[in-house]
Scaffold this active site. Structure first.
Site, mmCIF file in Angstrom:
data_model
loop_
_atom_site.group_PDB
_atom_site.id
_atom_site.type_symbol
_atom_site.label_atom_id
_atom_site.label_comp_id
_atom_site.label_asym_id
_atom_site.label_seq_id
_atom_site.Cartn_x
_atom_site.Cartn_y
_atom_site.Cartn_z
ATOM 1 N N SER A 197 -6.953 28.590 -26.987
ATOM 2 C CA SER A 197 -7.070 27.837 -25.704
ATOM 3 C C SER A 197 -5.949 26.587 -26.052
ATOM 4 O O SER A 197 -6.000 25.664 -25.070
ATOM 5 C CB SER A 197 -8.339 27.328 -25.562
ATOM 6 O OG SER A 197 -8.909 26.985 -26.657
ATOM 7 N N THR B 282 -13.619 16.758 21.376
ATOM 8 C CA THR B 282 -14.728 17.846 20.929
ATOM 9 C C THR B 282 -14.155 18.916 21.256
ATOM 10 O O THR B 282 -13.650 19.130 22.632
ATOM 11 C CB THR B 282 -16.141 17.546 21.149
ATOM 12 O OG1 THR B 282 -16.159 17.890 22.676
ATOM 13 C CG2 THR B 282 -16.578 16.274 20.988
ATOM 14 N N HIS B 283 -14.203 20.113 20.447
ATOM 15 C CA HIS B 283 -13.832 21.524 20.831
ATOM 16 C C HIS B 283 -12.137 21.369 21.111
ATOM 17 O O HIS B 283 -11.693 22.076 21.701
ATOM 18 C CB HIS B 283 -14.352 22.025 22.072
ATOM 19 C CG HIS B 283 -15.792 21.912 22.096
ATOM 20 N ND1 HIS B 283 -16.598 23.345 21.482
ATOM 21 C CD2 HIS B 283 -16.839 21.081 22.319
ATOM 22 C CE1 HIS B 283 -17.973 22.931 21.370
ATOM 23 N NE2 HIS B 283 -17.981 21.722 21.950
ATOM 24 N N SER C 283 14.196 22.044 8.279
ATOM 25 C CA SER C 283 14.349 23.764 8.148
ATOM 26 C C SER C 283 15.735 24.022 7.765
ATOM 27 O O SER C 283 16.935 23.541 8.235
ATOM 28 C CB SER C 283 14.101 24.251 9.717
ATOM 29 O OG SER C 283 14.732 25.420 9.872
ATOM 30 N N LYS D 69 14.381 20.659 13.682
ATOM 31 C CA LYS D 69 12.789 20.569 12.955
ATOM 32 C C LYS D 69 12.689 19.312 12.020
ATOM 33 O O LYS D 69 13.505 19.020 11.389
ATOM 34 C CB LYS D 69 12.557 21.921 12.224
ATOM 35 C CG LYS D 69 12.620 23.085 13.223
ATOM 36 C CD LYS D 69 11.252 23.147 14.076
ATOM 37 C CE LYS D 69 10.033 23.505 13.023
ATOM 38 N NZ LYS D 69 9.895 24.767 12.526
ATOM 39 N N GLU E 251 0.769 20.045 5.125
ATOM 40 C CA GLU E 251 0.437 21.501 5.159
ATOM 41 C C GLU E 251 0.218 21.787 3.841
ATOM 42 O O GLU E 251 -0.904 22.768 3.528
ATOM 43 C CB GLU E 251 1.604 22.247 5.475
ATOM 44 C CG GLU E 251 1.964 22.053 6.939
ATOM 45 C CD GLU E 251 3.365 22.714 7.645
ATOM 46 O OE1 GLU E 251 3.560 23.888 7.153
ATOM 47 O OE2 GLU E 251 3.913 22.154 8.508
ATOM 48 N N GLN F 72 -14.728 29.116 -22.331
ATOM 49 C CA GLN F 72 -13.450 28.687 -22.704
ATOM 50 C C GLN F 72 -12.631 28.555 -21.418
ATOM 51 O O GLN F 72 -11.781 27.790 -20.977
ATOM 52 C CB GLN F 72 -12.842 29.431 -23.685
ATOM 53 C CG GLN F 72 -11.079 29.073 -23.964
ATOM 54 C CD GLN F 72 -10.684 29.569 -25.174
ATOM 55 O OE1 GLN F 72 -11.107 29.276 -26.470
ATOM 56 N NE2 GLN F 72 -9.789 30.470 -25.151
ATOM 57 N N LYS G 109 -11.850 25.366 -18.506
ATOM 58 C CA LYS G 109 -11.103 24.219 -18.413
ATOM 59 C C LYS G 109 -9.936 24.427 -17.589
ATOM 60 O O LYS G 109 -9.719 23.417 -16.762
ATOM 61 C CB LYS G 109 -10.513 23.980 -19.857
ATOM 62 C CG LYS G 109 -11.347 23.200 -20.978
ATOM 63 C CD LYS G 109 -10.944 23.328 -22.388
ATOM 64 C CE LYS G 109 -11.426 24.242 -23.087
ATOM 65 N NZ LYS G 109 -12.860 24.805 -22.910
HETATM 66 N N1 ARG Z 1 -11.898 26.825 -27.575
HETATM 67 C C1 ARG Z 1 -13.238 26.731 -27.313
HETATM 68 C C2 ARG Z 1 -13.555 26.458 -25.875
HETATM 69 O O1 ARG Z 1 -12.534 26.257 -25.082
HETATM 70 C C3 ARG Z 1 -13.907 25.930 -28.313
HETATM 71 C C4 ARG Z 1 -15.102 26.309 -28.856
HETATM 72 C C5 ARG Z 1 -15.033 27.645 -29.410
HETATM 73 N N2 ARG Z 1 -16.481 27.847 -30.350
HETATM 74 C C6 ARG Z 1 -16.389 28.962 -30.822
HETATM 75 N N3 ARG Z 1 -17.504 29.287 -31.582
HETATM 76 N N4 ARG Z 1 -15.649 30.084 -30.710
HETATM 77 O O2 ARG Z 1 -14.577 26.866 -25.472
#
Ligand code: ARG
Length: 457
Positions: free
Chosen positions: A22, A154-155, A276, A282, A289, A321, A324
């Site tokens: 990661s 409205t509408h 455009s 344009k 948008e 994981q 994120k």
């Molecule tokens: N890279 C992992 C995550 O983002 C960290 C935690 C991993 N823990 C483990 N026991 N494999 O969630």
């Protein structure tokens, strides 16, 4: 060689390592990871779990690693599994055996839970600052347009007269609620999960409160299993951002409409529009948008998080994981949108005449005509019907309520006198709406002042 090579007979393949890793997306949490480790090492030293000297050396070296990453001297190793492993490996590279003591009574599960909290805490602050800046721009624009009459819809049908200021203030009010939601999320996010020790706690005499206070967190997570497997705060933030993005999207939709030839209520600055490649005439509202379009991914991130979490047993599972990229994308997207939205609004010009012309059509004073009769004693429903009939008469005669002669009015009610024209005059109909939150100059000025006070602007 992997950290867990002692347990394994075979090396992990490169493909497995890449799939598992990661660091390409969690390296952005390097500072939070290091600050968390410094707090942890400080506590370990304080509690005599490791020696004071080791604790100090670990903290000092972590500080150096942080500086080296910041100035570009130390580059991430993208073969590392994640940012936590990378920092720990670098520490051990620099101070050998002592570095290996840092992970006492700690798990990466704790670390990642902490790092996201700290990272998002910083980002919530950034999003709030950008939102406050946007609100400020809206309030300034509203202040300049307290007397700019436009049709309220409205509408998408012309409904009643309002001011551009009051229309804008609706968005400032939404964004103020968004800030409340961010603050609320922060309350539950700002708790320290370190000390969960993977899931079951520890036999070491750790001090979780001390770590919390070193990291300026309000409290510690009360349960070790929940501490490492809770991502509610990601869901809450993704949801708060999704709502905010929805607000920006609605605003964008209006900006797109208002800048069309059909409305021409506003003109976007050339610097915030595009042309455009084929149609020379344009001028396109691409920024608005794109903000509207990006709402899709922000909603998607919320669903990603909810779905990722829904089936996983306690406590940590690697599925997590996946949190994120989703939450980071929401954070990045809303920040980008807020950053570009403020100057786009600030530089647009307002076509007050076109707004006024649009307000003069569409019988938007028909409610005021009914109110006129009500104020003379008639029941609202009866007055409403007469007013509707008069609108039909006007449509028939291709005229407006303002231009229709008094005799026509008298045919429907004796209560009509010459003063009716004053009651349905557009300015009066707009500025006599003095009720709280309405379009009168005093009401809008109060809304602006109240928002400034509430938000400390
Ligand atoms: N890279 C992992 C995550 O983002 C960290 C935690 C991993 N823990 C483990 N026991 N494999 O969630």
């Amino acid at each position: 060689m992997a950290m867990w090579a002692g347990r394994f007979k075979k090396e992990e393949s490169k493909d497995v390592n890449d799939f598992n890793s990661s660091i390409s997306f969690d390296s952005r949490m390097f500072e939070q990871d290091i600050l968390g480790s410094i707090a942890h090492a400080t506590m370990l030293g304080h509690q005599n779990i490791i020696s004071k000297a080791d604790s100090e050396l670990i903290c000092k070296t972590l500080g150096e690693i942080l500086e080296d990453i910041k100035c570009g001297k130390l580059l991430f190793d993208y073969d590392a599994e994640d940012i936590h492993m990378f920092v720990e490996a670098e520490l051990t590279k620099r101070i050998g055996e002592v570095g290996k003591r840092l992970h006492t009574s700690r798990s990466r599960n704790d670390q990642v839970a902490l790092d996201i909290r700290l990272y998002l805490r910083d980002e919530i602050k950034n999003i709030k600052d950008l939102t406050l800046n946007l609100i400020n721009v809206i309030l300034n624009l509203a202040d300049k347009n307290k007397e700019t009459i436009m049709p309220g819809y409205t509408h998408l049908q012309r409904a009643q007269p309002i001011t551009f200021a009051n229309h804008l203030l609706a968005y400032a009010t939404m964004l103020a609620r968004d800030i409340e939601r961010l603050d609320d999320t922060n309350k539950r996010l700002n708790r320290n999960p370190l000390g969960s020790c993977a899931l079951a706690g520890t036999t070491y005499n750790i001090d979780r409160e001390m770590v919390a206070s070193l990291l300026h967190m309000d409290s510690v997570t009360p349960n070790t299993l929940d501490g490492v497997s809770d991502r509610d705060f990601c869901v809450e933030l993704a949801s708060a951002i999704a709502i905010m993005q929805m607000h920006l999207s609605r605003f964008s939709e209006e900006i797109i409409m208002w800048s069309s030839w059909e409305f021409k209520f506003i003109d976007l600055d050339d610097a915030y529009s595009t042309g455009s490649s084929i149609m020379p005439q344009k001028k396109n509202p691409d920024i608005a948008e794109l903000v509207r379009g990006k709402t899709g991914r922000v909603y998607g991130n919320l669903i990603t998080l909810l779905t990722m979490l829904k089936g996983i047993p306690l406590a940590y599972n690697k599925d997590m994981q996946e949190d994120k990229q989703a939450i980071f994308d929401s954070v990045d997207t809303i920040k980008d949108c807020l950053k570009i939205f403020a100057p786009m609004l600030e530089t647009m010009s307002v076509n007050k005449d076109n707004m006024k012309k649009a307000a003069a059509k569409g019988f938007i004073n028909a409610t005021d005509l009914a109110d006129y009769l009500v104020k003379k004693g008639m029941a609202f429903r009866t007055a409403y019907k007469i007013s509707g009939t008069l609108v039909a008469v006007c449509i028939d005669k291709n005229t407006t309520l303002e231009e229709l002669p008094l005799e026509e009015y008298k045919k429907l009610s004796d209560l009509f006198e010459d003063d009716l024209y004053e009651a349905i005059d557009l300015r009066n109909a707009t500025f006599k709406r003095t009720s709280q939150g309405a379009s009168s100059i005093e009401s809008t000025a109060k809304q602006i002042a109240d928002l400034k006070k509430e938000l400390g602007l």
